[in-house]
Write a protein that holds these residues in place. Structure first.
Motif, PDB file in Angstrom:
ATOM      1  N   SER A  29     -10.818  -6.544  -0.611  1.00  0.00           N
ATOM      2  CA  SER A  29     -10.395  -5.214  -1.046  1.00  0.00           C
ATOM      3  C   SER A  29      -8.906  -5.136  -1.333  1.00  0.00           C
ATOM      4  CB  SER A  29     -10.755  -4.175   0.026  1.00  0.00           C
ATOM      5  OG  SER A  29     -10.008  -4.398   1.217  1.00  0.00           O
ATOM      6  N   LEU A  33      -7.198  -2.224  -3.731  1.00  0.00           N
ATOM      7  CA  LEU A  33      -6.348  -1.254  -3.045  1.00  0.00           C
ATOM      8  C   LEU A  33      -4.969  -1.177  -3.698  1.00  0.00           C
ATOM      9  CD1 LEU A  33      -7.170  -1.880   0.728  1.00  0.00           C
ATOM     10  CD2 LEU A  33      -7.215   0.347  -0.418  1.00  0.00           C
ATOM     11  N   ASP A  36      -5.374   0.605  -7.021  1.00  0.00           N
ATOM     12  CA  ASP A  36      -5.651   2.031  -6.883  1.00  0.00           C
ATOM     13  C   ASP A  36      -4.429   2.807  -6.396  1.00  0.00           C
ATOM     14  OD1 ASP A  36      -8.124   1.240  -7.662  1.00  0.00           O
ATOM     15  OD2 ASP A  36      -9.159   1.757  -5.804  1.00  0.00           O
ATOM     16  N   THR A 150     -15.709   5.751  -8.795  1.00  0.00           N
ATOM     17  CA  THR A 150     -15.149   4.755  -7.875  1.00  0.00           C
ATOM     18  C   THR A 150     -13.765   5.169  -7.422  1.00  0.00           C
ATOM     19  OG1 THR A 150     -16.386   2.994  -8.970  1.00  0.00           O
ATOM     20  CG2 THR A 150     -14.511   2.330  -7.622  1.00  0.00           C
ATOM     21  N   LYS A 153     -13.978   8.186  -4.994  1.00  0.00           N
ATOM     22  CA  LYS A 153     -14.350   7.803  -3.631  1.00  0.00           C
ATOM     23  C   LYS A 153     -13.165   7.200  -2.891  1.00  0.00           C
ATOM     24  CE  LYS A 153     -19.279   6.993  -4.503  1.00  0.00           C
ATOM     25  NZ  LYS A 153     -20.373   5.972  -4.566  1.00  0.00           N
ATOM     26  N   ARG A 154     -12.416   6.345  -3.566  1.00  0.00           N
ATOM     27  CA  ARG A 154     -11.245   5.738  -2.932  1.00  0.00           C
ATOM     28  C   ARG A 154     -10.238   6.817  -2.549  1.00  0.00           C
ATOM     29  NH1 ARG A 154     -10.457   0.683  -1.301  1.00  0.00           N
ATOM     30  NH2 ARG A 154     -10.693  -0.294  -3.344  1.00  0.00           N
ATOM     31  N   SER A 157     -11.450   8.893   0.499  1.00  0.00           N
ATOM     32  CA  SER A 157     -11.412   8.182   1.778  1.00  0.00           C
ATOM     33  C   SER A 157      -9.977   7.991   2.269  1.00  0.00           C
ATOM     34  CB  SER A 157     -12.114   6.835   1.662  1.00  0.00           C
ATOM     35  OG  SER A 157     -11.442   5.969   0.768  1.00  0.00           O
ATOM     36  N   ILE A 158      -9.067   7.668   1.350  1.00  0.00           N
ATOM     37  CA  ILE A 158      -7.664   7.488   1.725  1.00  0.00           C
ATOM     38  C   ILE A 158      -7.087   8.804   2.230  1.00  0.00           C
ATOM     39  CG2 ILE A 158      -5.340   7.078   0.798  1.00  0.00           C
ATOM     40  CD1 ILE A 158      -6.682   4.490   1.143  1.00  0.00           C
TER      41      ILE A 158
END
Length: 222
Positions: A29, A33, A36, A150, A153-154, A157-158
């Protein structure tokens, strides 16, 4: 609503913490990461729609005609064609964002491209548009355009792990945040041009000043 500078910093700190953890554990990941995190900052900086963010191409950047922005070199402006085929050119304004972008291009992007299982034709699709994978600023590890879901969602969550967000954070909130930062720096009319809105009232809807700024010149005009 728009993120405050403190919330932006907290989310960025969470990105950095998770990147460090992924590096220490040698997690797959790590590269996504890092990519993103850059997407998060560019989305705010240029007030992009998520569909524009995932399809940004390298050739969309260019030099600015403003001598005050010459130090940004080939990344002085970003030209975007978005909703209703409206095109606008937005200036780079923050050295930190410029530095993050150039670091990503020199250290991360090529490594993501090399993970493609099969280069194939080198073409990918998003909606009814075709793209050359090698031209995409933010390609996926499979060599295509990232699914906006996608990134959503990232981001969600962050933000949840950062622990500073009281409302649901979406990519569209990042666009509102970008507009909120642009209006005081330029003017509502200039921000309208950069946001690529046909109506000034739409731009003002995206502007969310803090209560302490309620009497400033921009809001007086509103």
């Amino acid at each position: 609503w728009a993120l405050s500078p403190e919330e932006i910093d907290a989310i960025d700190a969470e990105f950095v913490a998770e990147i460090k953890q992924a590096h220490a554990s040698r997690s797959k990941s790590l590269l996504p990461l890092q990519r993103d995190r850059v997407m998060f900052h560019l989305s705010i900086h240029f007030a992009l729609r998520v569909s524009e963010l995932v399809t940004v191409e390298l050739q969309s950047f260019g030099r600015s005609h403003d001598p005050n922005l010459s130090h940004f070199g080939d990344f002085g402006t970003l030209t975007v064609t978005g909703k209703n085929n409206v095109t606008g050119t937005i200036p780079m304004r923050e050295p930190e964002v410029h530095g993050l972008l150039t670091w990503y291009l020199s250290s991360i992007r090529q490594r993501i491209l090399l993970r493609r299982p099969d280069a194939g034709t080198g073409l990918c699709k998003f909606g009814d548009r075709k793209f050359v994978t090698a031209h995409l600023l933010f390609p996926t590890e499979r060599g295509g355009v990232m699914n906006p879901q996608t990134f959503r969602k990232r981001l969600k969550s962050i933000a949840m792990r950062a622990g500073v967000i009281r409302h649901k954070l979406t990519p569209h909130v990042l666009r509102h945040t970008g507009c909120t930062l642009m209006v005081p720096m330029y003017s509502p009319e200039i921000a309208q041009k950069y946001m690529r809105h046909k109506n000034l009232y739409t731009t003002l809807y995206y502007y969310h000043p803090t209560p302490l700024d309620a009497a400033n010149e921009v809001n007086a005009a509103v």
